[in-house]
Design an enzyme around this catalytic site. Structure first.
Site, PDB file in Angstrom:
ATOM      1  N   LYS A 130      -4.568  -2.359  -9.570  1.00 36.92           N
ATOM      2  CA  LYS A 130      -4.922  -1.115  -8.303  1.00 36.92           C
ATOM      3  C   LYS A 130      -5.111   0.142  -9.019  1.00 36.92           C
ATOM      4  O   LYS A 130      -6.068   0.837  -8.815  1.00 36.92           O
ATOM      5  CB  LYS A 130      -3.844  -1.193  -7.394  1.00 36.92           C
ATOM      6  CG  LYS A 130      -3.830   0.035  -6.328  1.00 36.92           C
ATOM      7  CD  LYS A 130      -2.627   0.110  -5.644  1.00 36.92           C
ATOM      8  CE  LYS A 130      -2.298   1.331  -4.875  1.00 36.92           C
ATOM      9  NZ  LYS A 130      -0.969   1.661  -4.642  1.00 36.92           N
ATOM     10  N   ASP A 132      -4.092  -1.980  -2.041  1.00 35.99           N
ATOM     11  CA  ASP A 132      -2.764  -1.209  -1.784  1.00 35.99           C
ATOM     12  C   ASP A 132      -2.222  -2.180  -0.418  1.00 35.99           C
ATOM     13  O   ASP A 132      -2.940  -3.277  -0.125  1.00 35.99           O
ATOM     14  CB  ASP A 132      -2.849   0.052  -1.594  1.00 35.99           C
ATOM     15  CG  ASP A 132      -3.439   0.606  -0.184  1.00 35.99           C
ATOM     16  OD1 ASP A 132      -4.116  -0.069   0.494  1.00 35.99           O
ATOM     17  OD2 ASP A 132      -3.214   1.835   0.060  1.00 35.99           O
TER      18      ASP A 132
END
Length: 219
Positions: free
Chosen positions: A130, A149
């Site tokens: 991420k 996320d």
């Protein structure tokens, strides 16, 4: 639906293009909220953003970036003092440890620079896919994948774009249905919709622009 991660949602990938178009019209200015002026600041801000709002991170980095300008500054930081400076972002001890250790590794292995490849970024303490995707796309203009996320994870499942819970597998599923050049926009759009409408506990399905196309809609 009140559960954050739904189960048994039917495959809805055929409606992806229609859903994404509607969401893009709803959020035409979807853009990153973190403030930064170079790759190092973006890396630090992104690490700080874990389990913390972008707004609070921007409050903290406003003063943090005045005190720390270079990789050397972070590498030489006292972990206790640094922890106090980032305290309000939560999990401050672990974040301080990761940021300082990452700076030290950049000095020893990457000529004091933030790496610009996925493989190298993942070697930095506290950096997962991420964070790496965010740094690559926003600092270097390289689209390697999509930042998954909690919002992207939740909405991808509710909308029927994936049945997985693992962020890595969700990323692969989204990359299979979205255009590579739109992955950054997709992530930001899902995040904004997740914050304002498709919230975790009580999604506002009655005002959702894609409620007729969403298999999890209560409308």
């Amino acid at each position: 639906m009140t559960s954050e991660l739904p189960t048994n949602v039917p495959d809805n990938t055929d409606n992806f293009d229609r859903i994404f178009e509607l969401l893009k019209k709803e959020y035409p200015s979807a853009a990153p909220a973190l403030h930064f002026s170079n790759p190092l600041e973006l890396l630090v801000a992104t690490i700080l953003s874990a389990q913390c709002t972008d707004r609070q991170v921007n409050v903290v980095t406003q003063s943090l970036f005045r005190n720390y300008h270079t990789v050397e500054d972070y590498a030489a930081a006292d972990i206790r003092e640094f922890g106090k400076e980032i305290y309000s972002t939560g999990f401050y001890h672990q974040k301080a440890k990761h940021i300082i250790a990452s700076a030290q590794l950049m000095l020893s292995d990457f000529n004091g620079q933030v790496p610009d490849t996925m493989e190298s970024l993942l070697k930095l303490p506290g950096v997962g896919r991420k964070t790496a995707n965010i740094v690559l796309s926003r600092a270097f203009g390289k689209i390697e994948g999509i930042a998954v996320d909690t919002h992207v994870k939740r909405l991808s499942r509710r909308l029927g774009f994936t049945r997985h819970e693992d962020p890595g597998k969700i990323e692969k599923d989204l990359m299979a249905i979205a255009k590579r050049e739109e992955l950054e926009a997709l992530s930001m759009t899902l995040i904004l919709h997740g914050r304002s409408v498709c919230v975790a506990r009580k999604p506002k399905c009655e005002v959702c622009v894609v409620n007729r196309l969403c298999p999890s809609s209560r409308v």
